[in-house]
Scaffold this active site. Structure first.
Site, PDB file in Angstrom:
ATOM      1  N   LYS A 173      -5.882   3.107  -1.740  1.00  0.00           N
ATOM      2  CA  LYS A 173      -6.116   1.910  -2.546  1.00  0.00           C
ATOM      3  C   LYS A 173      -6.397   0.723  -1.633  1.00  0.00           C
ATOM      4  O   LYS A 173      -5.503   0.191  -0.997  1.00  0.00           O
ATOM      5  CB  LYS A 173      -4.900   1.586  -3.433  1.00  0.00           C
ATOM      6  CG  LYS A 173      -5.294   0.617  -4.543  1.00  0.00           C
ATOM      7  CD  LYS A 173      -4.155  -0.194  -5.098  1.00  0.00           C
ATOM      8  CE  LYS A 173      -3.889  -1.448  -4.353  1.00  0.00           C
ATOM      9  NZ  LYS A 173      -4.980  -2.427  -4.299  1.00  0.00           N
ATOM     10  N   GLU A 248       3.561  -1.640   7.590  1.00  0.00           N
ATOM     11  CA  GLU A 248       3.080  -2.599   8.593  1.00  0.00           C
ATOM     12  C   GLU A 248       2.938  -3.931   7.891  1.00  0.00           C
ATOM     13  O   GLU A 248       2.139  -4.058   6.957  1.00  0.00           O
ATOM     14  CB  GLU A 248       1.721  -2.147   9.156  1.00  0.00           C
ATOM     15  CG  GLU A 248       1.745  -0.800   9.841  1.00  0.00           C
ATOM     16  CD  GLU A 248       2.689  -0.741  11.020  1.00  0.00           C
ATOM     17  OE1 GLU A 248       3.017  -1.807  11.585  1.00  0.00           O
ATOM     18  OE2 GLU A 248       3.141   0.360  11.360  1.00  0.00           O
ATOM     19  N   CYS A 282      -2.980 -10.287  11.352  1.00  0.00           N
ATOM     20  CA  CYS A 282      -1.520 -10.179  11.452  1.00  0.00           C
ATOM     21  C   CYS A 282      -1.057 -10.440  12.881  1.00  0.00           C
ATOM     22  O   CYS A 282       0.088 -10.810  13.108  1.00  0.00           O
ATOM     23  CB  CYS A 282      -1.069  -8.813  10.986  1.00  0.00           C
ATOM     24  SG  CYS A 282      -1.896  -7.478  11.862  1.00  0.00           S
ATOM     25  N   GLU A 384       5.084 -17.162   7.564  1.00  0.00           N
ATOM     26  CA  GLU A 384       3.713 -16.753   7.918  1.00  0.00           C
ATOM     27  C   GLU A 384       2.711 -17.580   7.107  1.00  0.00           C
ATOM     28  O   GLU A 384       2.723 -17.551   5.880  1.00  0.00           O
ATOM     29  CB  GLU A 384       3.526 -15.260   7.619  1.00  0.00           C
ATOM     30  CG  GLU A 384       2.207 -14.728   8.135  1.00  0.00           C
ATOM     31  CD  GLU A 384       1.967 -13.262   7.767  1.00  0.00           C
ATOM     32  OE1 GLU A 384       2.247 -12.870   6.624  1.00  0.00           O
ATOM     33  OE2 GLU A 384       1.485 -12.523   8.639  1.00  0.00           O
TER      34      GLU A 384
HETATM   35  P1  NAD Z   1      -0.340  -7.729   0.067  1.00  0.00           P
HETATM   36  O1  NAD Z   1       1.007  -7.227   0.390  1.00  0.00           O
HETATM   37  O2  NAD Z   1      -0.495  -8.730  -1.008  1.00  0.00           O
HETATM   38  O3  NAD Z   1      -1.315  -6.535  -0.361  1.00  0.00           O
HETATM   39  C1  NAD Z   1      -1.559  -5.428   0.484  1.00  0.00           C
HETATM   40  C2  NAD Z   1      -1.963  -4.241  -0.377  1.00  0.00           C
HETATM   41  O4  NAD Z   1      -0.843  -3.854  -1.162  1.00  0.00           O
HETATM   42  C3  NAD Z   1      -3.095  -4.533  -1.359  1.00  0.00           C
HETATM   43  O5  NAD Z   1      -3.926  -3.388  -1.477  1.00  0.00           O
HETATM   44  C4  NAD Z   1      -2.345  -4.774  -2.656  1.00  0.00           C
HETATM   45  O6  NAD Z   1      -3.116  -4.523  -3.809  1.00  0.00           O
HETATM   46  C5  NAD Z   1      -1.217  -3.778  -2.532  1.00  0.00           C
HETATM   47  N1  NAD Z   1      -0.027  -4.099  -3.330  1.00  0.00           N
HETATM   48  C6  NAD Z   1       0.414  -5.327  -3.690  1.00  0.00           C
HETATM   49  N2  NAD Z   1       1.536  -5.207  -4.441  1.00  0.00           N
HETATM   50  C7  NAD Z   1       1.809  -3.877  -4.526  1.00  0.00           C
HETATM   51  C8  NAD Z   1       2.836  -3.125  -5.150  1.00  0.00           C
HETATM   52  N3  NAD Z   1       3.817  -3.718  -5.838  1.00  0.00           N
HETATM   53  N4  NAD Z   1       2.813  -1.799  -5.044  1.00  0.00           N
HETATM   54  C9  NAD Z   1       1.834  -1.175  -4.335  1.00  0.00           C
HETATM   55  N5  NAD Z   1       0.822  -1.827  -3.731  1.00  0.00           N
HETATM   56  C10 NAD Z   1       0.814  -3.169  -3.810  1.00  0.00           C
HETATM   57  O7  NAD Z   1      -0.936  -8.215   1.435  1.00  0.00           O
HETATM   58  P2  NAD Z   1      -2.288  -8.957   1.683  1.00  0.00           P
HETATM   59  O8  NAD Z   1      -2.145 -10.345   1.167  1.00  0.00           O
HETATM   60  O9  NAD Z   1      -3.398  -8.092   1.174  1.00  0.00           O
HETATM   61  O10 NAD Z   1      -2.381  -8.964   3.277  1.00  0.00           O
HETATM   62  C11 NAD Z   1      -1.904  -9.988   4.091  1.00  0.00           C
HETATM   63  C12 NAD Z   1      -0.602  -9.575   4.723  1.00  0.00           C
HETATM   64  O11 NAD Z   1      -0.784  -8.357   5.422  1.00  0.00           O
HETATM   65  C13 NAD Z   1      -0.108 -10.563   5.762  1.00  0.00           C
HETATM   66  O12 NAD Z   1       1.274 -10.725   5.600  1.00  0.00           O
HETATM   67  C14 NAD Z   1      -0.412  -9.879   7.078  1.00  0.00           C
HETATM   68  O13 NAD Z   1       0.415 -10.252   8.145  1.00  0.00           O
HETATM   69  C15 NAD Z   1      -0.212  -8.461   6.720  1.00  0.00           C
HETATM   70  N6  NAD Z   1      -0.907  -7.582   7.640  1.00  0.00           N
HETATM   71  C16 NAD Z   1      -0.159  -6.831   8.488  1.00  0.00           C
HETATM   72  C17 NAD Z   1      -0.779  -6.002   9.409  1.00  0.00           C
HETATM   73  C18 NAD Z   1       0.012  -5.137  10.349  1.00  0.00           C
HETATM   74  O14 NAD Z   1      -0.564  -4.232  10.941  1.00  0.00           O
HETATM   75  N7  NAD Z   1       1.302  -5.377  10.520  1.00  0.00           N
HETATM   76  C19 NAD Z   1      -2.177  -5.957   9.446  1.00  0.00           C
HETATM   77  C20 NAD Z   1      -2.904  -6.758   8.571  1.00  0.00           C
HETATM   78  C21 NAD Z   1      -2.258  -7.559   7.665  1.00  0.00           C
END
Ligand code: NAD
Length: 481
Positions: A173, A248, A282, A384
């Site tokens: 997804k 992550e 990130c 963040e």
């Molecule tokens: P997010 O957590 O909002 O969404 C990430 C994914 O999870 C999306 O596909 C979203 O649809 C899905 N999702 C959201 N709620 C869910 C649920 N309840 N159940 C299952 N899936 C769900 O994150 P974002 O806003 O898309 O990304 C930004 C964040 O990601 C920042 O905090 C960034 O630091 C982090 N990030 C971390 C890394 C790493 O490798 N550590 C890499 C890139 C981004």
């Protein structure tokens, strides 16, 4: 308007509900496509396809799976320029960045696991006079991969490639905010003749279809990259099923700059580590810790360099920064700049939205912003922001630099700038972060473990870590007696 589709069992299909979500082009602020708002029925169909595909896929010799991954990489490479344009339009990042970072890395993810997979010891033996032990690393079955919007194809492929090479079939997804390149990857899988059902791409909202995916009893593991709050929800929602989880999550990464560093190299790299992809990585540096001796010089040079960066149309190759990927996030970043002011921060440069003319006049652009005068413990320096906003904090010596670096709930990455090797080793050992870069940033050897400590992550990706995650070890012990 283009309607995207789910990719299930080798075919593009509409969501069962026929419901779609708007997808915006951040540079223009306009809706430019529609993405399926999938539900449990779509997951049920995709799960069945993945389950049916599993026996044949997992029993294929690994060299054959590797060949499929290489074919996908080749096809992606042949369409690299198209994919870079798709990624730029969908995310708002400069097309030059998508061309040099995002899409090459997506190709490298497939190539790396195609080459690395066959070198991993899926079977080994540990024999003694008492017993013969076979240790097998068997694929799990159907696994779920959930990825974020900031590096869409880069992180999507970083999960699905190891899952597939290890013999699993996948329900993936992508983020509903930036789904386009994952959608287009379906075409590549068709052209590569990837067997039906090995990779299924289901689009939609996290809290609805994402929640169904993580709670599906047949899905054996979830590899998630995204925000810490979502990671917590996933951990809580799946706790009673004991599903394997790799999480992550977010970061608040320090750049620790000692006065004995290679100054010009440091300055050029810290500008990149702060503002690439509009600070939406990130691993971006967000807390810039500078030894007091060089604070004033650094401040003046850094502000000059940041002010020279061009914020502009992502299609324009002169643009260093493009648009923020979605409106709510754009507003969130601006609200953090206001918070920084309330907390007593002094805005040294930037601090505002950028109003462009022409096709980008309704786009979501923010100036590179540098703040000073804030304590390391205030909200601006602890939460963040995930935008082109950094904070400068002076330190006297190693001890207070390490203390400040570690005064954070996060522990994803850190950069250390010093020409003193002993100091680099001492500080690296004591800073609590999963990835430490010494005198560099974002160099990745894909064999190395990748992930964060504390609230930044659970588990590691990359190399053997990823293959261990996507397999289950089994010991078969035969007595010699
Ligand atoms: P997010 O957590 O909002 O969404 C990430 C994914 O999870 C999306 O596909 C979203 O649809 C899905 N999702 C959201 N709620 C869910 C649920 N309840 N159940 C299952 N899936 C769900 O994150 P974002 O806003 O898309 O990304 C930004 C964040 O990601 C920042 O905090 C960034 O630091 C982090 N990030 C971390 C890394 C790493 O490798 N550590 C890499 C890139 C981004």
């Amino acid at each position: 308007m283009e309607k995207l589709a789910n990719f299930i069992n080798g075919n593009f299909c509409q969501p069962k509900s026929k419901q779609y979500l708007d997808v915006f082009e951040p540079a223009t602020g306009e809706v430019y496509s529609k993405v399926p708002n999938s539900n449990a029925d779509d997951i049920t169909t995709a799960f069945q396809a993945a389950k049916d595909a599993f026996p044949d896929w997992s029993e294929l010799p690994i060299k054959a799976r590797s060949q499929y991954l290489n074919n996908i990489a080749d096809l992606l490479e042949s369409r690299q320029s198209d994919f870079a344009h798709y990624e730029s339009k969908d995310t708002g990042k400069p097309v030059s960045l998508a061309e040099t970072v995002d899409i090459p890395r997506a190709i490298a993810n497939f190539r790396f696991f195609a080459e690395y997979g066959p070198t991993f010891k899926f079977d080994s033996e540990l024999n003694s006079t008492q017993s013969e032990n076979k240790v097998l690393h068997a694929p799990l079955g159907v696994v779920g991969c959930i990825s974020p919007w900031n590096l869409p194809l880069y992180l999507f492929t970083w999960k699905i490639a190891p899952a597939m090479i290890a013999g699993n079939t996948v329900l993936a997804k992508p983020s509903e905010i930036t789904p386009y390149t994952a959608y287009k990857l379906g075409e590549i899988c068709q052209d590569a003749n990837l067997p039906d059902g090995v990779l299924n791409i289901i689009h939609g909202q996290g809290a609805s279809v994402g929640d169904v995916l993580i709670n599906h009893n047949g899905v054996k593991a979830i590899s998630f990259t995204g925000g810490t709050a979502t990671g917590k929800t996933i951990a809580q929602r799946t706790a009673s099923s004991f599903k394997k989880l790799s999480l992550e999550m977010g970061g608040k990464n320090p750049a620790i700059i000692f006065s004995d560093c290679d100054y010009n190299k440091m300055l050029e790299t810290v500008v990149r580590s702060s503002f690439s992809n509009q600070g939406q990585i990130c691993l971006s540096s967000s807390r810039i810790l500078i030894q007091s001796k060089i604070f004033d010089q650094f401040k003046s040079d850094f502000v000059q360099k940041a002010s020279d960066l061009i914020v502009g149309d992502p299609e324009d190759r002169k643009s260093n920064l493009g648009a923020i990927s979605f409106k709510k996030h754009f507003e969130k970043i601006l609200s953090y700049i206001e918070l920084a002011k309330k907390e007593g921060g002094n805005i040294l440069c930037g601090g505002k939205a950028v109003n462009l003319n022409g096709r980008c006049k309704k786009g979501w652009f923010i100036e590179p912003t540098i703040i000073e005068g804030l304590d390391n413990n205030c909200k601006t320096n602890q939460e963040e922001i995930f935008g082109p906003v950094v904070s400068l904090i002076p330190f006297q010596g190693e001890t207070d630099a390490i203390q400040m670096a570690n005064e954070s709930d996060y522990g994803l990455s850190a950069t250390i700038w010093t020409e003193n090797k002993e100091r680099a080793a001492r500080v690296s050992n004591q800073v609590e972060a999963g990835v430490i870069w010494v005198n560099c940033w974002l160099i990745r050897d894909l064999r190395t473990p990748f992930g964060g400590m504390k609230q930044s992550g659970v588990g590691r990706e990359g190399g053997s870590e990823a293959l261990r995650f996507f397999t289950e070890p089994k010991n078969i012990c035969t007595s010699n007696a």
